[in-house]
Motif scaffolding. Structure first.
Motif, PDB file in Angstrom:
ATOM      1  N   ALA A 176      41.407 -35.136 -32.608  1.00  0.00           N
ATOM      2  CA  ALA A 176      41.330 -33.938 -32.296  1.00  0.00           C
ATOM      3  C   ALA A 176      42.135 -33.101 -33.324  1.00  0.00           C
ATOM      4  O   ALA A 176      42.073 -32.161 -34.191  1.00  0.00           O
ATOM      5  CB  ALA A 176      41.709 -33.290 -31.054  1.00  0.00           C
ATOM      6  N   ALA A 208      52.731 -32.740 -36.774  1.00  0.00           N
ATOM      7  CA  ALA A 208      53.510 -33.702 -35.637  1.00  0.00           C
ATOM      8  C   ALA A 208      52.622 -34.626 -35.357  1.00  0.00           C
ATOM      9  O   ALA A 208      53.293 -35.533 -34.656  1.00  0.00           O
ATOM     10  CB  ALA A 208      54.240 -32.939 -34.551  1.00  0.00           C
ATOM     11  N   LYS A 256      43.342 -32.237 -36.470  1.00  0.00           N
ATOM     12  CA  LYS A 256      42.711 -32.553 -37.743  1.00  0.00           C
ATOM     13  C   LYS A 256      43.845 -32.619 -38.874  1.00  0.00           C
ATOM     14  O   LYS A 256      43.618 -33.029 -39.796  1.00  0.00           O
ATOM     15  CB  LYS A 256      41.825 -31.199 -38.158  1.00  0.00           C
ATOM     16  CG  LYS A 256      42.471 -29.856 -38.087  1.00  0.00           C
ATOM     17  CD  LYS A 256      41.386 -28.624 -37.714  1.00  0.00           C
ATOM     18  CE  LYS A 256      40.971 -28.543 -36.452  1.00  0.00           C
ATOM     19  NZ  LYS A 256      39.948 -27.630 -36.099  1.00  0.00           N
ATOM     20  N   GLU A 257      44.863 -31.579 -38.456  1.00  0.00           N
ATOM     21  CA  GLU A 257      46.046 -31.759 -39.456  1.00  0.00           C
ATOM     22  C   GLU A 257      46.604 -33.025 -40.117  1.00  0.00           C
ATOM     23  O   GLU A 257      47.044 -33.097 -41.365  1.00  0.00           O
ATOM     24  CB  GLU A 257      46.993 -31.091 -38.801  1.00  0.00           C
ATOM     25  CG  GLU A 257      47.039 -29.399 -38.520  1.00  0.00           C
ATOM     26  CD  GLU A 257      46.407 -29.168 -36.986  1.00  0.00           C
ATOM     27  OE1 GLU A 257      46.123 -30.311 -36.388  1.00  0.00           O
ATOM     28  OE2 GLU A 257      46.359 -27.989 -36.692  1.00  0.00           O
ATOM     29  N   LEU A 271      47.423 -33.247 -30.141  1.00  0.00           N
ATOM     30  CA  LEU A 271      48.630 -32.458 -30.326  1.00  0.00           C
ATOM     31  C   LEU A 271      48.436 -31.353 -31.479  1.00  0.00           C
ATOM     32  O   LEU A 271      47.568 -31.877 -32.029  1.00  0.00           O
ATOM     33  CB  LEU A 271      50.037 -33.103 -30.431  1.00  0.00           C
ATOM     34  CG  LEU A 271      50.127 -34.515 -30.885  1.00  0.00           C
ATOM     35  CD1 LEU A 271      49.935 -34.581 -32.191  1.00  0.00           C
ATOM     36  CD2 LEU A 271      51.578 -35.113 -30.507  1.00  0.00           C
ATOM     37  N   ASP A 313      36.682 -32.789 -33.030  1.00  0.00           N
ATOM     38  CA  ASP A 313      36.364 -31.371 -33.272  1.00  0.00           C
ATOM     39  C   ASP A 313      34.852 -31.482 -33.295  1.00  0.00           C
ATOM     40  O   ASP A 313      34.073 -32.222 -33.790  1.00  0.00           O
ATOM     41  CB  ASP A 313      36.758 -31.335 -34.884  1.00  0.00           C
ATOM     42  CG  ASP A 313      37.377 -30.195 -35.371  1.00  0.00           C
ATOM     43  OD1 ASP A 313      37.363 -29.092 -34.570  1.00  0.00           O
ATOM     44  OD2 ASP A 313      38.266 -30.048 -36.138  1.00  0.00           O
ATOM     45  N   GLY A 364      49.463 -34.894 -26.076  1.00  0.00           N
ATOM     46  CA  GLY A 364      49.289 -33.226 -26.016  1.00  0.00           C
ATOM     47  C   GLY A 364      48.375 -33.034 -24.871  1.00  0.00           C
ATOM     48  O   GLY A 364      47.475 -32.126 -25.042  1.00  0.00           O
ATOM     49  N   THR A 405      48.932 -31.488 -22.292  1.00  0.00           N
ATOM     50  CA  THR A 405      49.345 -30.013 -21.732  1.00  0.00           C
ATOM     51  C   THR A 405      48.660 -29.037 -22.451  1.00  0.00           C
ATOM     52  O   THR A 405      48.570 -27.762 -21.992  1.00  0.00           O
ATOM     53  CB  THR A 405      50.614 -29.553 -21.550  1.00  0.00           C
ATOM     54  OG1 THR A 405      51.351 -30.177 -22.699  1.00  0.00           O
ATOM     55  CG2 THR A 405      51.313 -30.465 -20.411  1.00  0.00           C
ATOM     56  N   GLY A 406      47.725 -29.250 -23.681  1.00  0.00           N
ATOM     57  CA  GLY A 406      47.228 -28.249 -24.364  1.00  0.00           C
ATOM     58  C   GLY A 406      45.602 -27.777 -23.901  1.00  0.00           C
ATOM     59  O   GLY A 406      45.228 -28.509 -22.889  1.00  0.00           O
ATOM     60  N   SER A 407      44.975 -27.270 -24.843  1.00  0.00           N
ATOM     61  CA  SER A 407      43.644 -27.018 -24.524  1.00  0.00           C
ATOM     62  C   SER A 407      42.577 -28.215 -24.269  1.00  0.00           C
ATOM     63  O   SER A 407      41.867 -28.304 -23.575  1.00  0.00           O
ATOM     64  CB  SER A 407      43.013 -25.896 -25.722  1.00  0.00           C
ATOM     65  OG  SER A 407      41.811 -25.874 -25.606  1.00  0.00           O
ATOM     66  N   ILE A 408      42.676 -29.011 -25.683  1.00  0.00           N
ATOM     67  CA  ILE A 408      42.044 -30.141 -25.725  1.00  0.00           C
ATOM     68  C   ILE A 408      42.607 -31.296 -24.472  1.00  0.00           C
ATOM     69  O   ILE A 408      41.757 -31.862 -23.747  1.00  0.00           O
ATOM     70  CB  ILE A 408      42.082 -30.925 -27.035  1.00  0.00           C
ATOM     71  CG1 ILE A 408      41.477 -29.993 -28.258  1.00  0.00           C
ATOM     72  CG2 ILE A 408      41.534 -32.164 -26.943  1.00  0.00           C
ATOM     73  CD1 ILE A 408      40.121 -29.605 -28.138  1.00  0.00           C
ATOM     74  N   MET A 438      40.834 -21.892 -27.051  1.00  0.00           N
ATOM     75  CA  MET A 438      41.616 -22.728 -27.490  1.00  0.00           C
ATOM     76  C   MET A 438      43.078 -22.690 -27.773  1.00  0.00           C
ATOM     77  O   MET A 438      43.557 -21.306 -27.372  1.00  0.00           O
ATOM     78  CB  MET A 438      41.170 -23.089 -29.047  1.00  0.00           C
ATOM     79  CG  MET A 438      39.585 -23.188 -29.228  1.00  0.00           C
ATOM     80  SD  MET A 438      39.097 -23.251 -30.665  1.00  0.00           S
ATOM     81  CE  MET A 438      39.178 -21.869 -31.428  1.00  0.00           C
ATOM     82  N   GLY A 439      43.970 -23.389 -28.151  1.00  0.00           N
ATOM     83  CA  GLY A 439      45.304 -22.985 -28.323  1.00  0.00           C
ATOM     84  C   GLY A 439      45.481 -21.821 -29.276  1.00  0.00           C
ATOM     85  O   GLY A 439      44.695 -21.597 -29.997  1.00  0.00           O
ATOM     86  N   ASN A 460      54.972 -31.309 -25.329  1.00  0.00           N
ATOM     87  CA  ASN A 460      56.178 -30.817 -26.136  1.00  0.00           C
ATOM     88  C   ASN A 460      57.267 -30.346 -25.179  1.00  0.00           C
ATOM     89  O   ASN A 460      58.435 -30.665 -24.928  1.00  0.00           O
ATOM     90  CB  ASN A 460      55.586 -29.992 -27.302  1.00  0.00           C
ATOM     91  CG  ASN A 460      56.596 -29.738 -28.396  1.00  0.00           C
ATOM     92  OD1 ASN A 460      57.472 -30.740 -28.467  1.00  0.00           O
ATOM     93  ND2 ASN A 460      56.496 -28.835 -29.062  1.00  0.00           N
ATOM     94  N   TYR A 461      57.048 -29.069 -24.728  1.00  0.00           N
ATOM     95  CA  TYR A 461      58.055 -28.535 -24.136  1.00  0.00           C
ATOM     96  C   TYR A 461      57.567 -28.234 -22.418  1.00  0.00           C
ATOM     97  O   TYR A 461      58.453 -27.953 -21.592  1.00  0.00           O
ATOM     98  CB  TYR A 461      58.302 -26.901 -24.447  1.00  0.00           C
ATOM     99  CG  TYR A 461      58.885 -27.015 -25.908  1.00  0.00           C
ATOM    100  CD1 TYR A 461      60.237 -27.304 -25.835  1.00  0.00           C
ATOM    101  CD2 TYR A 461      58.027 -26.491 -26.991  1.00  0.00           C
ATOM    102  CE1 TYR A 461      60.976 -27.419 -27.044  1.00  0.00           C
ATOM    103  CE2 TYR A 461      58.831 -26.613 -28.413  1.00  0.00           C
ATOM    104  CZ  TYR A 461      60.134 -26.881 -28.239  1.00  0.00           C
ATOM    105  OH  TYR A 461      60.838 -27.202 -29.554  1.00  0.00           O
ATOM    106  N   ASN A 462      56.065 -28.285 -22.199  1.00  0.00           N
ATOM    107  CA  ASN A 462      55.621 -27.793 -20.836  1.00  0.00           C
ATOM    108  C   ASN A 462      55.845 -28.907 -19.954  1.00  0.00           C
ATOM    109  O   ASN A 462      55.080 -29.415 -19.338  1.00  0.00           O
ATOM    110  CB  ASN A 462      54.133 -27.436 -20.965  1.00  0.00           C
ATOM    111  CG  ASN A 462      53.760 -26.586 -20.015  1.00  0.00           C
ATOM    112  OD1 ASN A 462      54.364 -26.588 -18.791  1.00  0.00           O
ATOM    113  ND2 ASN A 462      52.790 -25.989 -19.987  1.00  0.00           N
TER     114      ASN A 462
END
Ligand code: NDP
Length: 385
Positions: free
Chosen positions: A123, A105, A125-126, A101, A150, A10, A12-15, A204-205, A38-40
């Motif tokens: 990061a 997922a 957490k899910e 991410l 986190d 992940g 390309t995300g904020s983290i 954040m995202g 993912n897509y970016n």
């Protein structure tokens, strides 16, 4: 410290982008092995050319050719698809996998990395919310460390350094309260996603920003803390602290409390998760007490923001309840972001879905996969009703 091989899932995300900023400051300490999106594809390609990892993965297989064409003369291996995302974590050169991410997922690649003996900077957490029991058990069996990213959990972890043999009496997770702190249900009926996406203290995202506004993020963090620090639900409290300077607090059995403080900046917990037990010198802005003469604390409004109660209820129910709650929340947040449901519908549908998903007392990995799918289907049905 020996040079560490890092995989960023992940990137390309904020983290992920902040992790790249951290890593590029210390080329003598880190080897960047893997980055993923993912897509970016455009940003992934830019990052790959700049940071020169050994491998990149684009989860969206339709964009494989584009990424491969762009990187063909850069000596970077390109892969595509969800399975590849998990498999790259097994590479020998990878020491630590930063799971940045978003959502369910993250579960499969995190488990794959743990099974390959890689340390995790967590990061996502899910993953612990969905299957904390399996994830922490497998990590313990393989001697794999899970370092929290986190900010609240990093704070608890930092307070525990030198104290790992001392039992925790209680922890306080701090919460900013989000953009709707102090609001009542009648004021929340018509709020729009643009309002919910305006977090007062953190950039954040989109998903975690909505979760912060609905207090689901704090609920997910409560469950994450239970698994990371092996706590009972009654040992975890949430306190609203709008300035986000005290990142969280541990209370020990002698009554002493330790807090970790600093300006809100995710680069610090990201860096500590990658460098523990060392602290590297940074030029991050320093906290000045005179800028914050009043640090304030208040109770969260659990009646208005029921998602926090749902997280405690999920822990009491045990089994697959938190998995169902998480799946429902991923669906409701996505739906709110498409203007299909109202802000208050998020917690309402989350609750209904959690209670109606078939309960499994001692779930296997396959049970979690099935519960996630069932809860997503139910949540979509409730949205359409
Ligand atoms: P973002 O939405 O900014 O980034 C998510 C990243 O994961 C992107 O690289 C995205 O790729 C990728 N991704 C998303 N879905 C999938 C998928 N199904 N398969 C593969 N890759 C995927 O999220 P954040 O960085 O904000 O958050 C990441 C995690 O960290 C979350 O679990 C969040 O709760 C946690 N966290 C975040 C904090 C923050 O400050 N942002 C603070 C504390 C925790 P693409 O760009 O291509 O969409």
């Amino acid at each position: 410290m020996q040079k560490k091989g890092i995989a960023i899932l992940g990137s390309t995300g904020s983290i992920g982008t902040q992790a790249l900023e951290v890593i590029e400051v210390y080329p003598e300490k880190f080897n960047l092995e893997v980055i993923t999106a993912n897509y970016n594809a455009d940003l992934l390609i830019k990052q790959a050319i700049k940071h020169k990892p050994n491998m990149v993965v684009i989860a969206d297989e339709a964009q494989y050719q584009k990424v491969n064409d762009a990187l063909w003369d850069h000596d970077i291996k390109v892969f595509a698809g969800a399975d590849a995302l998990a498999q790259v974590c097994e590479t020998q050169e990878v020491d630590t996998v930063l799971t940045a991410l978003v959502g369910y997922a993250g579960l499969k690649p995190t488990l794959t990395a743990i099974r390959a003996g890689k340390n995790i900077a967590l990061a996502n957490k899910e993953t612990l919310v969905v299957a904390g029991e399996i994830v922490t058990k497998e990590a313990a069996e393989r001697g794999v460390n899970i370092y929290p990213v986190d900010s609240e959990h990093s704070a608890i972890f930092q307070c525990l350094v030198g104290e790992f043999h001392n039992p925790i009496e209680k922890i306080y997770l701090t919460a900013s309260g989000g953009p709707f702190r102090g609001w009542k249900r009648e004021q929340l009926i018509d709020v729009k996603k643009e309002q919910a996406l305006k977090h007062p203290n953190w950039e954040m995202g989109a998903k975690i920003t909505i979760d912060s506004a609905s207090l689901m993020n704090k609920g997910l963090e409560v469950i994450e803390a239970k698994w990371l620090f092996n706590l009972r639900p009654d040992q975890i409290d949430v306190i609203v602290h709008p300035q986000s300077i005290v990142h969280s607090i541990v209370q020990f059995e002698d009554g002493s409390m330790k807090a970790q403080m600093g300006l809100p900046d995710m680069k610090l917990p990201i860096q500590f998760a990658l460098t523990y037990p060392d602290r590297f010198k940074t030029d991050f802005p320093r906290f000045n007490f005179m800028d914050y003469p009043n640090l304030t604390f208040e109770q969260p409004d659990r009646e208005t923001f029921n998602n926090l109660n749902l997280a405690f209820q999920a822990m009491e129910m045990g089994g697959n309840a938190a998995c169902a709650l998480n799946a429902a929340n991923e669906i409701t947040v996505a739906s709110f972001l498409k203007d299909e449901i109202s802000f208050l519908d998020i917690a309402r549908i989350n609750e209904k879905t959690m209670l109606e998903t078939t309960a499994v007392k001692v779930p296997t990995y396959e049970d979690y996969v099935a519960s996630d799918a069932e809860a997503r289907r139910l949540a979509l049905e409730f949205i359409q009703k």
